[in-house]
Enzyme design. Structure first.
Site, PDB file in Angstrom:
ATOM      1  N   ASP A  10       0.828  -1.208   0.000  1.00  0.00           N
ATOM      2  CA  ASP A  10       0.000   0.000   0.000  1.00  0.00           C
ATOM      3  C   ASP A  10       0.859   1.254   0.000  1.00  0.00           C
ATOM      4  OD1 ASP A  10      -1.976  -1.838   0.203  1.00  0.00           O
ATOM      5  OD2 ASP A  10      -2.852  -1.094   2.060  1.00  0.00           O
ATOM      6  N   SER A  65      -8.383  -3.146   9.880  1.00  0.00           N
ATOM      7  CA  SER A  65      -8.503  -4.323   9.014  1.00  0.00           C
ATOM      8  C   SER A  65      -9.795  -5.097   9.240  1.00  0.00           C
ATOM      9  CB  SER A  65      -7.324  -5.251   9.301  1.00  0.00           C
ATOM     10  OG  SER A  65      -7.545  -6.522   8.739  1.00  0.00           O
ATOM     11  N   GLU A  92      -9.933  -8.104   9.353  1.00  0.00           N
ATOM     12  CA  GLU A  92      -9.613  -9.235  10.246  1.00  0.00           C
ATOM     13  C   GLU A  92     -10.199  -9.019  11.641  1.00  0.00           C
ATOM     14  OE1 GLU A  92      -7.567 -12.345  10.002  1.00  0.00           O
ATOM     15  OE2 GLU A  92      -8.416 -11.944   8.051  1.00  0.00           O
ATOM     16  N   TYR A 118      -2.699 -10.668  15.356  1.00  0.00           N
ATOM     17  CA  TYR A 118      -2.718  -9.558  14.390  1.00  0.00           C
ATOM     18  C   TYR A 118      -4.012  -8.759  14.543  1.00  0.00           C
ATOM     19  CZ  TYR A 118      -3.440  -7.070   9.998  1.00  0.00           C
ATOM     20  OH  TYR A 118      -3.713  -6.088   9.066  1.00  0.00           O
ATOM     21  N   LYS A 120      -4.566  -4.913  15.729  1.00  0.00           N
ATOM     22  CA  LYS A 120      -5.241  -3.911  14.894  1.00  0.00           C
ATOM     23  C   LYS A 120      -6.430  -3.292  15.636  1.00  0.00           C
ATOM     24  CE  LYS A 120      -2.975  -3.482  11.116  1.00  0.00           C
ATOM     25  NZ  LYS A 120      -2.435  -2.204  10.689  1.00  0.00           N
ATOM     26  N   ARG A 177       1.814  -7.419  -4.055  1.00  0.00           N
ATOM     27  CA  ARG A 177       1.448  -8.060  -2.800  1.00  0.00           C
ATOM     28  C   ARG A 177       2.622  -8.914  -2.292  1.00  0.00           C
ATOM     29  NH1 ARG A 177      -1.424  -8.053   1.855  1.00  0.00           N
ATOM     30  NH2 ARG A 177      -3.423  -9.123   1.658  1.00  0.00           N
ATOM     31  N   GLY A 178       2.828  -8.940  -0.977  1.00  0.00           N
ATOM     32  CA  GLY A 178       3.873  -9.797  -0.398  1.00  0.00           C
ATOM     33  C   GLY A 178       3.668 -11.242  -0.851  1.00  0.00           C
ATOM     34  N   GLU A 179       4.768 -11.944  -1.087  1.00  0.00           N
ATOM     35  CA  GLU A 179       4.669 -13.260  -1.738  1.00  0.00           C
ATOM     36  C   GLU A 179       4.201 -14.389  -0.820  1.00  0.00           C
ATOM     37  OE1 GLU A 179       7.896 -14.277  -4.357  1.00  0.00           O
ATOM     38  OE2 GLU A 179       8.115 -12.195  -5.011  1.00  0.00           O
TER      39      GLU A 179
HETATM   40  P1  NAP Z   1       2.818  -4.872   3.882  1.00  0.00           P
HETATM   41  O1  NAP Z   1       3.070  -4.979   2.421  1.00  0.00           O
HETATM   42  O2  NAP Z   1       3.110  -6.027   4.752  1.00  0.00           O
HETATM   43  O3  NAP Z   1       3.663  -3.599   4.398  1.00  0.00           O
HETATM   44  C1  NAP Z   1       3.851  -3.383   5.765  1.00  0.00           C
HETATM   45  C2  NAP Z   1       4.815  -2.219   5.936  1.00  0.00           C
HETATM   46  O4  NAP Z   1       5.038  -2.016   7.343  1.00  0.00           O
HETATM   47  C3  NAP Z   1       6.208  -2.461   5.319  1.00  0.00           C
HETATM   48  O5  NAP Z   1       6.682  -1.248   4.811  1.00  0.00           O
HETATM   49  C4  NAP Z   1       7.032  -2.891   6.521  1.00  0.00           C
HETATM   50  O6  NAP Z   1       8.422  -2.635   6.369  1.00  0.00           O
HETATM   51  C5  NAP Z   1       6.447  -1.960   7.581  1.00  0.00           C
HETATM   52  N1  NAP Z   1       6.737  -2.387   8.956  1.00  0.00           N
HETATM   53  C6  NAP Z   1       6.547  -3.595   9.517  1.00  0.00           C
HETATM   54  N2  NAP Z   1       6.895  -3.571  10.814  1.00  0.00           N
HETATM   55  C7  NAP Z   1       7.318  -2.317  11.077  1.00  0.00           C
HETATM   56  C8  NAP Z   1       7.831  -1.647  12.224  1.00  0.00           C
HETATM   57  N3  NAP Z   1       7.985  -2.271  13.393  1.00  0.00           N
HETATM   58  N4  NAP Z   1       8.181  -0.340  12.126  1.00  0.00           N
HETATM   59  C9  NAP Z   1       8.055   0.316  10.952  1.00  0.00           C
HETATM   60  N5  NAP Z   1       7.595  -0.253   9.820  1.00  0.00           N
HETATM   61  C10 NAP Z   1       7.228  -1.548   9.894  1.00  0.00           C
HETATM   62  O7  NAP Z   1       1.317  -4.436   4.171  1.00  0.00           O
HETATM   63  P2  NAP Z   1       0.233  -3.768   3.179  1.00  0.00           P
HETATM   64  O8  NAP Z   1      -0.511  -4.851   2.486  1.00  0.00           O
HETATM   65  O9  NAP Z   1       0.882  -2.699   2.410  1.00  0.00           O
HETATM   66  O10 NAP Z   1      -0.788  -3.146   4.227  1.00  0.00           O
HETATM   67  C11 NAP Z   1      -0.599  -1.835   4.748  1.00  0.00           C
HETATM   68  C12 NAP Z   1      -1.275  -1.733   6.108  1.00  0.00           C
HETATM   69  O11 NAP Z   1      -2.656  -1.998   5.964  1.00  0.00           O
HETATM   70  C13 NAP Z   1      -0.770  -2.725   7.150  1.00  0.00           C
HETATM   71  O12 NAP Z   1      -0.830  -2.079   8.403  1.00  0.00           O
HETATM   72  C14 NAP Z   1      -1.761  -3.837   7.103  1.00  0.00           C
HETATM   73  O13 NAP Z   1      -1.811  -4.523   8.336  1.00  0.00           O
HETATM   74  C15 NAP Z   1      -3.038  -3.081   6.807  1.00  0.00           C
HETATM   75  N6  NAP Z   1      -4.062  -3.803   6.061  1.00  0.00           N
HETATM   76  C16 NAP Z   1      -3.740  -4.447   4.900  1.00  0.00           C
HETATM   77  C17 NAP Z   1      -4.740  -5.065   4.175  1.00  0.00           C
HETATM   78  C18 NAP Z   1      -4.440  -5.761   2.884  1.00  0.00           C
HETATM   79  O14 NAP Z   1      -5.280  -6.553   2.436  1.00  0.00           O
HETATM   80  N7  NAP Z   1      -3.318  -5.486   2.227  1.00  0.00           N
HETATM   81  C19 NAP Z   1      -6.082  -5.010   4.636  1.00  0.00           C
HETATM   82  C20 NAP Z   1      -6.355  -4.326   5.810  1.00  0.00           C
HETATM   83  C21 NAP Z   1      -5.348  -3.704   6.514  1.00  0.00           C
HETATM   84  P3  NAP Z   1       9.399  -3.717   5.666  1.00  0.00           P
HETATM   85  O15 NAP Z   1       9.211  -3.526   4.174  1.00  0.00           O
HETATM   86  O16 NAP Z   1      10.732  -3.324   6.163  1.00  0.00           O
HETATM   87  O17 NAP Z   1       8.943  -5.060   6.120  1.00  0.00           O
HETATM   88  O1  F7E Z   2      -4.829 -15.452   3.783  1.00  0.00           O
HETATM   89  C1  F7E Z   2      -5.925 -18.956   3.465  1.00  0.00           C
HETATM   90  C2  F7E Z   2      -5.705 -18.402   4.866  1.00  0.00           C
HETATM   91  O2  F7E Z   2      -2.548 -14.604   4.297  1.00  0.00           O
HETATM   92  C3  F7E Z   2      -6.108 -15.454   3.189  1.00  0.00           C
HETATM   93  C4  F7E Z   2      -3.494  -9.336   5.358  1.00  0.00           C
HETATM   94  O3  F7E Z   2      -3.236  -8.323   4.414  1.00  0.00           O
HETATM   95  O4  F7E Z   2      -5.803  -9.422   4.725  1.00  0.00           O
HETATM   96  C5  F7E Z   2      -4.636 -10.205   4.868  1.00  0.00           C
HETATM   97  O5  F7E Z   2      -4.831 -11.258   5.794  1.00  0.00           O
HETATM   98  C6  F7E Z   2      -6.784 -16.796   3.437  1.00  0.00           C
HETATM   99  C7  F7E Z   2      -6.715 -17.280   4.891  1.00  0.00           C
HETATM  100  O6  F7E Z   2      -4.484 -12.980   4.071  1.00  0.00           O
HETATM  101  C8  F7E Z   2      -2.793 -20.404   2.360  1.00  0.00           C
HETATM  102  O7  F7E Z   2      -5.925 -19.428   5.840  1.00  0.00           O
HETATM  103  C9  F7E Z   2      -4.886 -20.971   2.391  1.00  0.00           C
HETATM  104  O8  F7E Z   2      -7.976 -17.779   5.245  1.00  0.00           O
HETATM  105  O9  F7E Z   2      -3.594 -14.055   2.078  1.00  0.00           O
HETATM  106  P1  F7E Z   2      -3.764 -14.273   3.517  1.00  0.00           P
HETATM  107  P2  F7E Z   2      -5.351 -12.694   5.377  1.00  0.00           P
HETATM  108  O10 F7E Z   2      -5.026 -13.617   6.477  1.00  0.00           O
HETATM  109  O11 F7E Z   2      -6.776 -12.629   4.956  1.00  0.00           O
HETATM  110  C10 F7E Z   2      -6.258  -8.796   5.935  1.00  0.00           C
HETATM  111  C11 F7E Z   2      -7.477  -7.972   5.604  1.00  0.00           C
HETATM  112  C12 F7E Z   2      -5.182  -8.042   6.626  1.00  0.00           C
HETATM  113  O12 F7E Z   2      -5.448  -7.049   7.289  1.00  0.00           O
HETATM  114  C13 F7E Z   2      -3.852  -8.678   6.695  1.00  0.00           C
HETATM  115  O13 F7E Z   2      -2.836  -7.708   6.965  1.00  0.00           O
HETATM  116  O14 F7E Z   2      -6.093 -17.787   2.670  1.00  0.00           O
HETATM  117  N1  F7E Z   2      -4.800 -19.730   2.937  1.00  0.00           N
HETATM  118  N2  F7E Z   2      -3.679 -21.401   2.048  1.00  0.00           N
HETATM  119  C14 F7E Z   2      -3.509 -19.348   2.926  1.00  0.00           C
HETATM  120  N3  F7E Z   2      -2.926 -18.190   3.323  1.00  0.00           N
HETATM  121  C15 F7E Z   2      -1.581 -18.087   3.151  1.00  0.00           C
HETATM  122  N4  F7E Z   2      -0.967 -16.934   3.511  1.00  0.00           N
HETATM  123  N5  F7E Z   2      -0.832 -19.109   2.620  1.00  0.00           N
HETATM  124  C16 F7E Z   2      -1.394 -20.297   2.216  1.00  0.00           C
HETATM  125  O15 F7E Z   2      -0.707 -21.194   1.734  1.00  0.00           O
END
Ligand code: NAP
Ligand code: F7E
Length: 338
Positions: A12, A127, A129, A151, A155, A186-188
């Site tokens: 993001d 989130s 979550e 997590y 949050k 997206r993170g891998e």
């Molecule tokens: P992300 O790709 O995992 O990025 C997380 C960022 O936080 C990275 O820049 C990471 O730095 C940094 N970070 C982690 N720990 C830290 C710390 N202790 N101090 C300072 N920086 C730190 O996450 P995202 O998908 O962009 O999501 C952005 C935010 O929205 C997160 O807070 C996430 O929990 C929330 N969120 C995401 C989703 C989603 O579906 N993507 C949905 C709802 C809420 P590094 O690069 O060094 O690891």
């Molecule tokens: O899992 C299932 C797993 O890790 C999605 C974060 O951005 O969105 C994210 O959290 C679903 C879960 O995301 C695998 O059990 C099956 O039910 O991609 P995920 P998440 O847990 O929904 C929310 C909104 C955030 O806020 C978070 O920061 O997929 N699943 N098989 C798996 N998940 C992973 N990671 N790997 C598997 O092999």
């Protein structure tokens, strides 16, 4: 306008920086010191704005309150977007204390905002979550939170503090309750990217199979580029509130797998297996959002459909896998996947 983004190196962080820079913001971001470079997502922005005052990075950590306080008083931002977090749900069960500390980091920023002489607007990355997903219902700003992981609890702490600071001190603090949003950046280790990465490599014959966890979990998946616009719109609204951003559609992990493999003309059941090691101690089974409020009051509408998102990710990861295949053939890369 000046924005400070924590977590700028994340998915993001890239999309929001790009969006704000296009709106002529000055963007300041925090990065963490690591032993290897961790700016790959934003390297194109660093190169584009090198030598200008438009895009600046600073070392900081969310759990180092003095670094945040000093930065905020140095930069004097108009808006802070707090995106930093340990954001992986499965990892949060392995590192619950650290994950919770990043939640408490929210409080460090809120304190600095409260003590600042400037009226700084604050965005908290909340989130879906936090809802827990036990029932098949549409979730909005009034739905009950029932966190199922460290997590989600972390949050919810940040979410509650943001609301408390808004109500107690009259600060412009908003919570964006965002449902899952994905992209080619997206993170891998998140499931969507794990799948699209595997499809790209399998179609290039450099990966044999893909092992996943729970295929029946259901998520409301949108495109990250659409969601960062929603974050900004919340900060421009005439008063600080909480907002849900979601697509209003939910799909299982298996649905994602099927579309991703068929986009590459592959039969998913020939390659995908499951293993309990990818199951979580406590699963969020079903998430479906209702963004009526954001649609009505912010005029926010997600543009990329679920199918378009899957295709976008597979297409991008197929190109990456083609490059990896070339490097392997030239013996410049020695790596195998599953
Ligand atoms: P992300 O790709 O995992 O990025 C997380 C960022 O936080 C990275 O820049 C990471 O730095 C940094 N970070 C982690 N720990 C830290 C710390 N202790 N101090 C300072 N920086 C730190 O996450 P995202 O998908 O962009 O999501 C952005 C935010 O929205 C997160 O807070 C996430 O929990 C929330 N969120 C995401 C989703 C989603 O579906 N993507 C949905 C709802 C809420 P590094 O690069 O060094 O690891
Ligand atoms: O899992 C299932 C797993 O890790 C999605 C974060 O951005 O969105 C994210 O959290 C679903 C879960 O995301 C695998 O059990 C099956 O039910 O991609 P995920 P998440 O847990 O929904 C929310 C909104 C955030 O806020 C978070 O920061 O997929 N699943 N098989 C798996 N998940 C992973 N990671 N790997 C598997 O092999």
């Amino acid at each position: 306008m000046k924005a400070l983004i924590t977590g700028i190196t994340g998915q993001d962080g890239y999309y929001l920086s790009k969006f704000l820079l296009e709106k002529d913001y000055e963007v300041h971001g925090t990065i963490r010191r690591s032993s290897t470079f961790n700016t790959s997502r934003i390297d194109s922005l660093i190169a584009e704005y090198e030598g200008t005052e438009k895009f600046k990075l600073y070392y900081s950590d969310l759990i180092d309150s003095s670094s945040l306080t000093n930065l905020i008083s140095l930069i004097q931002p108009d808006e802070i977007y707090n995106l930093a977090a340990q954001s992986h749900v499965a990892v949060s069960f392995k590192n619950p204390v650290y994950t919770s500390q990043t939640g408490i980091g929210t409080l460090n920023i809120l304190e600095a905002v409260k003590n600042s002489k400037k009226n700084i607007k604050y965005y908290q990355a909340s989130s879906s979550e936090m809802y827990g997903g036990a029932n098949e219902e549409k979730l909005n700003e009034d739905s009950i939170f029932d966190p199922k992981s460290p997590y989600a609890a972390s949050k919810l702490f940040g979410h509650n503090m943001t609301k408390i600071y808004r109500e107690s001190y009259g600060l412009f603090c908003v919570n964006g309750i965002l449902f899952n949003h994905e992209s080619p950046l997206r993170g891998e280790t998140f499931v969507t990217r794990k799948i699209s990465r595997a499809v790209g490599r399998i179609s290039n014959e450099i990966q044999k199979s893909l092992t996943l966890g729970n295929l029946s979990a259901s998520r409301d998946w949108g495109f990250a580029g659409d969601y960062v616009e929603g974050m900004w719109l919340m900060m421009q609204y005439n008063q600080p509130e909480d907002w849900v951003l979601s697509t209003g559609e939910t799909h299982t992990v298996e649905d994602f797998v099927k579309i991703a493999f068929s986009a590459a003309n592959l039969k998913w059941s020939d390659f995908v297996q499951t293993d309990k090691k990818f199951y979580r101690p406590n699963e969020v089974n079903y998430l479906l959002g209702d963004s009526t409020k954001a649609k009505t009051k912010l005029n926010w509408n997600p543009k990329v459909s679920f199918k378009e998102l899957v295709h976008m990710m597979v297409e991008s990861d197929t190109k990456l896998a083609e490059q990896e295949k070339l490097l392997i053939e030239k013996k410049l890369l020695n790596k195998t996947w599953e």
